[in-house]
Scaffold this active site. Structure first.
Site, PDB file in Angstrom:
ATOM      1  N   ARG A 175      -4.182   8.773  -9.829  1.00 18.83           N
ATOM      2  CA  ARG A 175      -5.372   8.855 -10.685  1.00 18.83           C
ATOM      3  C   ARG A 175      -6.675   9.019  -9.897  1.00 18.83           C
ATOM      4  O   ARG A 175      -7.720   9.318 -10.469  1.00 18.83           O
ATOM      5  CB  ARG A 175      -5.445   7.614 -11.590  1.00 18.83           C
ATOM      6  CG  ARG A 175      -4.552   7.746 -12.817  1.00 18.83           C
ATOM      7  CD  ARG A 175      -4.578   6.504 -13.667  1.00 18.83           C
ATOM      8  NE  ARG A 175      -3.789   5.439 -13.066  1.00 18.83           N
ATOM      9  CZ  ARG A 175      -3.844   4.164 -13.463  1.00 18.83           C
ATOM     10  NH1 ARG A 175      -4.657   3.806 -14.429  1.00 18.83           N
ATOM     11  NH2 ARG A 175      -3.085   3.247 -12.874  1.00 18.83           N
TER      12      ARG A 175
ATOM     13  N   ALA B 143       0.832  -1.210   0.000  1.00 24.96           N
ATOM     14  CA  ALA B 143       0.000   0.000   0.000  1.00 24.96           C
ATOM     15  C   ALA B 143       0.861   1.253   0.000  1.00 24.96           C
ATOM     16  O   ALA B 143       0.487   2.274   0.577  1.00 24.96           O
ATOM     17  CB  ALA B 143      -0.926  -0.011   1.213  1.00 24.96           C
TER      18      ALA B 143
ATOM     19  N   GLY C 141       1.025  -7.012 -16.311  1.00 21.46           N
ATOM     20  CA  GLY C 141       2.158  -7.877 -16.626  1.00 21.46           C
ATOM     21  C   GLY C 141       1.657  -9.145 -17.302  1.00 21.46           C
ATOM     22  O   GLY C 141       0.596  -9.669 -16.953  1.00 21.46           O
TER      23      GLY C 141
ATOM     24  N   ASP D 141      -5.329  -2.249  -2.770  1.00 20.52           N
ATOM     25  CA  ASP D 141      -6.364  -1.641  -3.615  1.00 20.52           C
ATOM     26  C   ASP D 141      -7.091  -2.679  -4.473  1.00 20.52           C
ATOM     27  O   ASP D 141      -7.536  -2.376  -5.566  1.00 20.52           O
ATOM     28  CB  ASP D 141      -5.754  -0.548  -4.502  1.00 20.52           C
ATOM     29  CG  ASP D 141      -4.675  -1.077  -5.436  1.00 20.52           C
ATOM     30  OD1 ASP D 141      -4.309  -2.260  -5.327  1.00 20.52           O
ATOM     31  OD2 ASP D 141      -4.197  -0.301  -6.286  1.00 20.52           O
TER      32      ASP D 141
HETATM   33  C1  UD1 Z   1       1.913  -4.634 -10.897  1.00 18.79           C
HETATM   34  C2  UD1 Z   1       2.697  -5.791 -11.489  1.00 18.79           C
HETATM   35  C3  UD1 Z   1       2.023  -6.262 -12.767  1.00 18.79           C
HETATM   36  C4  UD1 Z   1       0.600  -6.699 -12.444  1.00 18.79           C
HETATM   37  C5  UD1 Z   1      -0.148  -5.556 -11.771  1.00 18.79           C
HETATM   38  C6  UD1 Z   1      -1.488  -6.042 -11.280  1.00 18.79           C
HETATM   39  C7  UD1 Z   1       5.011  -5.371 -10.877  1.00 18.79           C
HETATM   40  C8  UD1 Z   1       6.334  -4.903 -11.341  1.00 18.79           C
HETATM   41  N1  UD1 Z   1       4.031  -5.337 -11.758  1.00 18.79           N
HETATM   42  O1  UD1 Z   1       1.937  -3.591 -11.847  1.00 18.79           O
HETATM   43  O2  UD1 Z   1       2.730  -7.354 -13.318  1.00 18.79           O
HETATM   44  O3  UD1 Z   1      -0.061  -7.092 -13.635  1.00 18.79           O
HETATM   45  O4  UD1 Z   1       0.578  -5.081 -10.627  1.00 18.79           O
HETATM   46  O5  UD1 Z   1      -2.213  -4.984 -10.765  1.00 18.79           O
HETATM   47  O6  UD1 Z   1       4.874  -5.769  -9.749  1.00 18.79           O
HETATM   48  N2  UD1 Z   1       3.437  -0.606  -4.508  1.00 18.79           N
HETATM   49  C9  UD1 Z   1       4.220  -0.433  -3.397  1.00 18.79           C
HETATM   50  N3  UD1 Z   1       5.466   0.085  -3.548  1.00 18.79           N
HETATM   51  C10 UD1 Z   1       5.945   0.441  -4.763  1.00 18.79           C
HETATM   52  C11 UD1 Z   1       5.145   0.257  -5.895  1.00 18.79           C
HETATM   53  C12 UD1 Z   1       3.896  -0.276  -5.749  1.00 18.79           C
HETATM   54  O7  UD1 Z   1       3.813  -0.745  -2.284  1.00 18.79           O
HETATM   55  O8  UD1 Z   1       7.089   0.926  -4.822  1.00 18.79           O
HETATM   56  C13 UD1 Z   1       2.088  -1.152  -4.351  1.00 18.79           C
HETATM   57  C14 UD1 Z   1       1.011  -0.204  -4.822  1.00 18.79           C
HETATM   58  O9  UD1 Z   1       0.543   0.588  -3.748  1.00 18.79           O
HETATM   59  C15 UD1 Z   1      -0.063  -1.146  -5.301  1.00 18.79           C
HETATM   60  C16 UD1 Z   1       0.722  -2.356  -5.792  1.00 18.79           C
HETATM   61  O10 UD1 Z   1       1.980  -2.286  -5.156  1.00 18.79           O
HETATM   62  O11 UD1 Z   1      -0.920  -1.574  -4.268  1.00 18.79           O
HETATM   63  C17 UD1 Z   1       0.870  -2.401  -7.294  1.00 18.79           C
HETATM   64  O12 UD1 Z   1       1.532  -1.251  -7.734  1.00 18.79           O
HETATM   65  P1  UD1 Z   1       1.257  -0.657  -9.158  1.00 18.79           P
HETATM   66  O13 UD1 Z   1       2.138   0.492  -9.359  1.00 18.79           O
HETATM   67  O14 UD1 Z   1      -0.204  -0.471  -9.327  1.00 18.79           O
HETATM   68  O15 UD1 Z   1       1.769  -1.873 -10.063  1.00 18.79           O
HETATM   69  P2  UD1 Z   1       1.532  -2.033 -11.578  1.00 18.79           P
HETATM   70  O16 UD1 Z   1       2.506  -1.210 -12.295  1.00 18.79           O
HETATM   71  O17 UD1 Z   1       0.113  -1.863 -11.870  1.00 18.79           O
HETATM   72 CA    CA Z   2      -2.034  -1.221 -10.461  1.00 20.51          CA
END
Ligand code: UD1
Ligand code: CA
Length: 492
Positions: free
Chosen positions: A22, A16, A154, A117
């Site tokens: 967005r 989280a 992904g 989320d």
């Molecule tokens: C990620 C996956 C993708 C998958 C998608 C599903 C990776 C590299 N990619 O992409 O393969 O299809 O989720 O929704 O994992 N978060 C953190 N710290 C960070 C970045 C993100 O806690 O540094 C958390 C976000 O709050 C969120 C989740 O990880 O709850 C996913 O992050 P998000 O940036 O939405 O990942 P995607 O790029 O969508």
């Molecule tokens: Ca996402």
């Protein structure tokens, strides 16, 4: 939702830390509500159903707000702060480090990673994932689904034998890989030791310069560990809400699931599309819910009750066989077989006894109304306690506020109070008392007394014709006077 056999993982890590731009909101994304809970609350409640040994939430963006919110409803959750290194891989790495540092040695066994989320994910699915992961003796099991438009998700890469070999981010994918429809949900089961070891090899060498958690799968496989995927049909369970359009779509789907579950349990819901029920609401069988009803928070409804149409109830306990029609209410109790509405406003602290009634256009607040007591029409009851089987006449007001302080009134049982009474609090009325219409009750009324105000009516004959001459009222009065005069001549 509870279910029979569940598979408990060793740890659940809820991510989280992301920024959620967005949403265009000052409220952190994971705190946006859906189905009566914030998204992160759903994630934590779902994880709790599995009774993991450890439960961690990784935070960074708007950290203090999220931490306060999470600890408000679950103070046992381990809060982990992500550092400035970005990416899901880094988020999980700091969580594993934090859990390892708790004492008792490094964590072992199955580690589940979910997002803060993804509110529709069920404990049953995480349990299935954990069980499958263990049965297959996997080091990494990714939860996947097939999407017609896989967009930014992904992609799952499989070899000729169908084995999962890698996950490739859309931004790093070739056109052939982008054409694949099986996507990474972002939910995984990992073996703790393999996860720890593989994360050390994850780099930021990719299109987004982030530490990708997805790289763990191919690294583990290269190191000789088993990796595979569990595919689910129901894409909504793994759908995240990134903006308010997705949030409302997920809210609708969640509500469809909640209302369907209640119907399967024996609740009649005439129009599920206009009936909104929070996850936290409990409803017994043979309850009927009419269109346009919203049930929030800790609301509960006992068997045989009818609620609606057009009622919004928050933290209201409705006991069995009660009828609640067009009511807006919160923090109240409606007793067994009682009747409320239509057009009634129940404010906090309203307690209506069994078979009691609060009728049309009444407003109540901190009002304890005894069994069988009726307040049928057009009244305000604030800071009052009424005994059993009493009747409060139409248009009665409990004058509880003197401009500075609030005062309480106490009314006995079996009283019969007249219409249009004012109870100037603090005041008490004894059992069995009566009052006349229009009484202003400023003094206590003893049991069995009749309260009336001594202000005999006086009629000033001819006043309208004299003081309001030329008006329609004066004309009407003149006609009656002349007719009466003619009649008396005829008689005479
Ligand atoms: C990620 C996956 C993708 C998958 C998608 C599903 C990776 C590299 N990619 O992409 O393969 O299809 O989720 O929704 O994992 N978060 C953190 N710290 C960070 C970045 C993100 O806690 O540094 C958390 C976000 O709050 C969120 C989740 O990880 O709850 C996913 O992050 P998000 O940036 O939405 O990942 P995607 O790029 O969508
Ligand atoms: Ca996402």
């Amino acid at each position: 939702m509870t279910f029979g056999t569940q598979e408990s993982p060793s740890a659940v890590i809820v991510l989280a830390a992301g920024d959620g731009t967005r949403m265009k909101s000052s409220l952190p994304k994971v705190m946006h509500p859906i189905g009566g809970r914030s998204m992160v609350q759903h994630a934590i409640a779902t994880a709790r159903e599995l009774s993991p040994e450890h439960l961690a939430v990784v935070v960074r963006h708007q950290r203090d707000l999220v931490v306060q919110h999470v600890t408000d409803f679950d103070d046992q959750v381990r809060i982990v702060d992500q550092d400035e290194v970005p990416g899901t891989g880094r988020a999980v790495e700091v969580a594993v480090d934090a859990l390892d540092a708790l004492g008792g040695g490094d964590i072992q066994g199955t580690v589940i990673v979910t997002y803060g989320d993804v509110p529709l994910l069920t404990a049953a699915t995480i349990s299935d994932l954990t069980r499958y992961h263990r049965e297959q003796d996997n080091a990494v099991t990714v939860l996947t689904t097939n999407l017609e438009s896989p967009g930014g998700y992904g992609r799952i890469i499989r070899n000729e034998g169908g084995e999962v070999t890698a996950i490739v981010e859309a931004k790093d994918a070739t056109p052939e890989q982008l054409a694949l429809t099986e996507v990474n949900s972002g939910i995984y089961a990992f073996d703790a030791a393999v996860l720890r070891e593989s994360l050390r090899s994850v780099t930021t060498d990719n299109a987004q310069a982030e530490k990708y958690l997805t790289d763990v799968l191919s690294i583990a496989r290269d190191n000789g560990h088993r990796t595979s995927a569990l595919t689910i049909e129901d894409r909504w369970e793994v759908e995240g809400a990134n903006d308010r359009v997705q949030l409302s779509q997920l809210g609708k789907i969640l509500n469809e699931r909640i209302t369907e579950q209640h119907m399967r349990n024996g609740v009649t819901i005439v129009d599920p599309a206009t009936t909104w029920i929070d996850t936290t609401v409990t409803i017994e069988n043979d309850v009927t819910i009419l269109p346009g009803t919203q049930l929030h928070g800790d609301t509960s409804i006992g068997t045989g009750a009818t609620v609606g149409p057009d009622s919004t109830l928050t933290d209201v306990r409705i006991e069995q066989h009660a009828t609640v029609t067009r009511v807006h209410g919160s923090d109240s109790v409606i007793g067994e077989g009682a009747t409320v509405g239509p057009f009634t406003y129940l404010r906090p602290g309203t307690v209506l006894g069994g078979k009691g009634k609060i009728g049309a256009f009444c407003e109540t607040k901190n009002a304890e109304i005894g069994q069988g007591t009726k307040v049928p029409h057009l009244s305000y009851l604030g800071d009052v306690e009424i005994g059993e089987n009493s009747n409060i006449g139409a248009a009665s007001i409990f004058v509880n506020y003197d401009g500075v302080n609030k005062h309480r009134s106490v009314i006995g049982s079996h009283v019969r109070m007249g219409s249009d009474n004012m109870y100037v609090a603090p005041v008490t009325v004894g059992d069995g008392a009566y009052s006349g219409a229009g009484t202003v009750i400023r003094k206590d009324v003893p049991a069995g007394a009749l309260a009336i105000n001594e202000a005999p009516q006086r009629n000033i004959e001819g006043w309208v014709e004299k003081k309001r001459s030329g008006t329609a009222a004066a004309e009407a009065a003149r006609r009656v006077r002349e007719r009466n005069a003619d009649e008396s001549i005829e008689e005479g």
